[in-house]
Design a protein around this motif. Structure first.
Motif, PDB file in Angstrom:
ATOM      1  N   HIS A  57       0.863  -1.189   0.000  1.00 23.98           N
ATOM      2  CA  HIS A  57       0.000   0.000   0.000  1.00 23.98           C
ATOM      3  C   HIS A  57       0.895   1.233   0.000  1.00 23.98           C
ATOM      4  O   HIS A  57       2.092   1.146   0.289  1.00 23.98           O
ATOM      5  CB  HIS A  57      -0.997  -0.015   1.162  1.00 23.98           C
ATOM      6  CG  HIS A  57      -0.434   0.151   2.540  1.00 23.98           C
ATOM      7  ND1 HIS A  57       0.468  -0.720   3.112  1.00 23.98           N
ATOM      8  CD2 HIS A  57      -0.673   1.106   3.488  1.00 23.98           C
ATOM      9  CE1 HIS A  57       0.754  -0.311   4.341  1.00 23.98           C
ATOM     10  NE2 HIS A  57       0.085   0.801   4.598  1.00 23.98           N
ATOM     11  N   HIS A  62       5.830   2.892   4.167  1.00 25.30           N
ATOM     12  CA  HIS A  62       6.078   1.718   3.322  1.00 25.30           C
ATOM     13  C   HIS A  62       6.741   2.066   1.984  1.00 25.30           C
ATOM     14  O   HIS A  62       7.198   1.167   1.283  1.00 25.30           O
ATOM     15  CB  HIS A  62       4.768   0.947   3.082  1.00 25.30           C
ATOM     16  CG  HIS A  62       4.185   0.422   4.358  1.00 25.30           C
ATOM     17  ND1 HIS A  62       4.189  -0.911   4.704  1.00 25.30           N
ATOM     18  CD2 HIS A  62       3.631   1.078   5.414  1.00 25.30           C
ATOM     19  CE1 HIS A  62       3.650  -1.056   5.899  1.00 25.30           C
ATOM     20  NE2 HIS A  62       3.300   0.136   6.365  1.00 25.30           N
ATOM     21  N   ASP A 163      -0.311  -3.729   6.863  1.00 28.71           N
ATOM     22  CA  ASP A 163      -1.045  -2.972   7.885  1.00 28.71           C
ATOM     23  C   ASP A 163      -2.508  -3.369   7.800  1.00 28.71           C
ATOM     24  O   ASP A 163      -3.119  -3.275   6.726  1.00 28.71           O
ATOM     25  CB  ASP A 163      -0.932  -1.469   7.623  1.00 28.71           C
ATOM     26  CG  ASP A 163       0.472  -0.935   7.845  1.00 28.71           C
ATOM     27  OD1 ASP A 163       1.385  -1.747   8.091  1.00 28.71           O
ATOM     28  OD2 ASP A 163       0.652   0.300   7.767  1.00 28.71           O
TER      29      ASP A 163
HETATM   30 ZN   LIG Z   1       2.529   1.192   8.071  1.00 22.54          ZN
END
Ligand SMILES: [Zn+2]
Ligand SMILES: [Zn+2]
Length: 258
Positions: A57, A62, A163
């Motif tokens: 994502h 990230h 996540d």
């Molecule tokens: Zn994260």
């Protein structure tokens, strides 16, 4: 399979600490899952080998140093850096990161050898290949489109939750698998911040403990990751208090072999 959660924080002497601010897992020194610290914590062998990056994502923790990674390698890339992500995530990376404002649109650029970055859309729920690995991705429950993954090399399988808060398809995928060697799962906030965890779609130790009851087989290592540094000690205490025998906290920098 060798899996390393790259460090993302360093002390004044440059020594990596256990605090995880960014997310980037390196598999067998050549494939990355997310790219938070990819430009700042890879060694030279990893930098010359990692050309396949799965992006779960587009949250900053990230992808933070993904643009810098491609920038650093720009003149020397003899093949493009391949970004494996869902169409939705690719669209968000193009719109919000590689948009000529935040950083150049590397997918439009070439060096002397050819393209420097390429998007490879990934299917949902269907196996696909990334380098020597077979991967399956399913949606998880986060505030932007996000996938959890199972990665297999033919012998070993490791699951990455990315996540997420309470979710279903991820567990269904794992429970249908014959064997799983390790499950890397997030535990972002302490129990007293359950409300914040809920609105930002993350786990606390308590909600993770509930969620792990959905696992129908056990025996795999369960590694907690994504502990917010401000609450790290508190989260670890609460994870230990769950008394789940195979649950440990994954150490950034250490190489795990399954
Ligand atoms: Zn994260
Ligand atoms: Zn996120």
């Amino acid at each position: 399979m060798r899996v390393q959660l790259l460090p993302s924080t360093f002390d004044a002497q440059g020594v990596a600490t256990l605090e995880q601010r960014l997310t980037c897992f390196v598999i067998d020194d050549c494939v990355a899952v997310d790219a938070g610290s990819i430009a700042i914590a890879t060694n030279s062998e990893q930098r010359s080998n990692i050309r396949d990056i799965i992006v779960t994502h587009p949250h900053m923790d990230h992808v933070a140093s993904l643009p810098i990674y491609i920038d650093d390698l720009y003149p020397s890339l003899k093949e493009p850096v391949r970004i494996h992500a869902t169409e939705e995530v690719i669209g968000l990376l193009e719109r919000d990161v590689f948009n000529w404002n935040v950083y150049p649109r590397f997918s439009d650029l070439k060096n002397d050898y050819g393209p420097v970055m390429e998007y490879i859309p990934i299917p949902i729920g269907e196996p696909f290949r990334v380098a020597h690995l077979n991967v399956i991705a399913v949606p998880v429950n986060h505030i932007v489109p996000t996938v959890g993954l199972v990665v297999s090399d033919g012998q070993t399988s490791v699951a990455f939750s990315s996540d997420t808060a309470e979710t279903e398809e991820f567990w269904k995928m794992i429970n249908e698998m014959k064997g799983l060697d390790a499950l890397l799962i997030e535990a972002s906030f302490p129990d007293r911040l359950a409300k914040l965890a809920h609105v930002s779609r993350h786990f606390t130790p308590a909600s993770l403990g509930q969620e792990l009851k959905k696992l129908t087989h056990n025996g795999m290592d369960i590694m907690a990751v994504h502990l917010k540094p401000s609450y790290r000690d508190e989260i670890i205490q609460q994870l230990n208090a769950l008394n789940i025998p195979d649950l440990k906290v994954m150490e950034p920098g250490r190489i795990y072999e399954w």
